[in-house]
Design an enzyme around this catalytic site. Sequence first.
Site, PDB file in Angstrom:
ATOM      1  N   THR A 169       0.834  -1.206   0.000  1.00  0.00           N
ATOM      2  CA  THR A 169       0.000   0.000   0.000  1.00  0.00           C
ATOM      3  C   THR A 169       0.869   1.257   0.000  1.00  0.00           C
ATOM      4  OG1 THR A 169      -1.677  -1.195   1.241  1.00  0.00           O
ATOM      5  CG2 THR A 169      -1.707   1.192   1.450  1.00  0.00           C
ATOM      6  N   ARG A 210     -13.267  -8.186  -1.824  1.00  0.00           N
ATOM      7  CA  ARG A 210     -12.632  -7.920  -0.524  1.00  0.00           C
ATOM      8  C   ARG A 210     -12.224  -6.447  -0.436  1.00  0.00           C
ATOM      9  NH1 ARG A 210      -7.333  -5.906   1.237  1.00  0.00           N
ATOM     10  NH2 ARG A 210      -6.911  -6.790   3.285  1.00  0.00           N
ATOM     11  N   VAL A 211     -12.511  -5.822   0.687  1.00  0.00           N
ATOM     12  CA  VAL A 211     -12.090  -4.447   0.945  1.00  0.00           C
ATOM     13  C   VAL A 211     -11.185  -4.468   2.170  1.00  0.00           C
ATOM     14  CG1 VAL A 211     -12.866  -2.138   1.597  1.00  0.00           C
ATOM     15  CG2 VAL A 211     -14.173  -3.471  -0.081  1.00  0.00           C
ATOM     16  N   GLY A 212     -10.036  -3.830   2.056  1.00  0.00           N
ATOM     17  CA  GLY A 212      -9.094  -3.789   3.170  1.00  0.00           C
ATOM     18  C   GLY A 212      -9.293  -2.557   4.043  1.00  0.00           C
ATOM     19  N   ASP A 213      -8.270  -2.266   4.800  1.00  0.00           N
ATOM     20  CA  ASP A 213      -8.335  -1.115   5.715  1.00  0.00           C
ATOM     21  C   ASP A 213      -8.209   0.223   4.988  1.00  0.00           C
ATOM     22  OD1 ASP A 213      -5.543  -2.060   5.251  1.00  0.00           O
ATOM     23  OD2 ASP A 213      -5.088  -0.173   6.273  1.00  0.00           O
ATOM     24  N   THR A 266      -0.259   1.139   6.489  1.00  0.00           N
ATOM     25  CA  THR A 266       0.001   0.063   5.533  1.00  0.00           C
ATOM     26  C   THR A 266       0.195  -1.223   6.320  1.00  0.00           C
ATOM     27  OG1 THR A 266       1.640  -0.838   3.982  1.00  0.00           O
ATOM     28  CG2 THR A 266       2.428   0.832   5.504  1.00  0.00           C
ATOM     29  N   GLY A 267      -0.207  -2.334   5.720  1.00  0.00           N
ATOM     30  CA  GLY A 267      -0.046  -3.603   6.415  1.00  0.00           C
ATOM     31  C   GLY A 267      -1.244  -4.491   6.183  1.00  0.00           C
ATOM     32  N   GLY A 312      -4.641  -5.551   6.298  1.00  0.00           N
ATOM     33  CA  GLY A 312      -5.832  -4.750   6.525  1.00  0.00           C
ATOM     34  C   GLY A 312      -6.834  -5.336   7.499  1.00  0.00           C
TER      35      GLY A 312
END
Length: 302
Positions: free
Chosen positions: A169, A197-200, A220-221, A223
Amino acid sequence: MSLPALVVHGGAGDIPSQEHPEYIVGCRAAFEAGWTLLEQGASALDAVEAAVRSMEDNPIFDAGVGSVLNSVGEIELDAIIMDGATLGLGAVAAVRGIANPVTLARRIMENTSHSVLVGSGARRYAEQIGLRLCSQAELTVPREVTRYREHQQAAEAQKDGRAQAIFDTVGAVAVDRAGNVAAATSTGGIAFKLPGRVGDSPLVGSGAYADNWSGAASATGYGELIMRVVLSKAATDFLAAGLTAQAAAERAIQVLHERVGGEGGIIVVDRNGGVGFAHNTPHMAVARRTADGQIEVRIRIP
Ligand code: GLY
């Protein structure tokens, strides 16, 4: 500490050593894109958008062109931008076929009464306002096709289709001469993720947060764990409680690690121009300006 200030990240994770030079060049270019604007008196919003666009256009990063492929071999993008003056935000999630989701996010923030658009609706709005659309093929690079095939083989061998944690990210945080802060984050997410899929990254407070009363953060990382601790809001809350930007970044990563066992990194700017960054992954690519005015890019932060 002085205004303006800018910090840029190109992701936290285990960045292959052969890719370090390209990360350094890419983070430097992104920093210069944002810093040039800030020096000319542009807003923090303009600076973070320009920095993130630069990395979306650079195929070395997992954002825009060069993003990771999901489990059906397609690219779905997430991004957010936030204005610390108004607490306004724009975000897109699981959007396909656009080159610069951070700009789409900004246009949603500034030109609609909404904050978040997803999937085909986000792309339709991008088309409506004349943003550059592109095919999946234009966003896809050979490195990610190879990685996708490796994941496919591993999934078949193990009968396990779990997504792989690639944490590339990108993001930027800034404070401008007027004292306004902003944050932006953009990503292709994690490799071999399920479609939809949706991340952070596009979730306000998780992937980014900005508030003129405290400062701004971009995360970043992994999620799924970052969103459990609302990492970027946690960092700005630590600023509001009186911690320095560096201490706030370190404390946020400590919470991520100790509370949910998460891995990642964060960049932070406070409203006075103090900057900080921390990660608990092997690497994190970060660019900032040192006290003597040099641009410093690091891949590993001790
Ligand atoms: N932090 C990026 C993601 O998990 O999607």
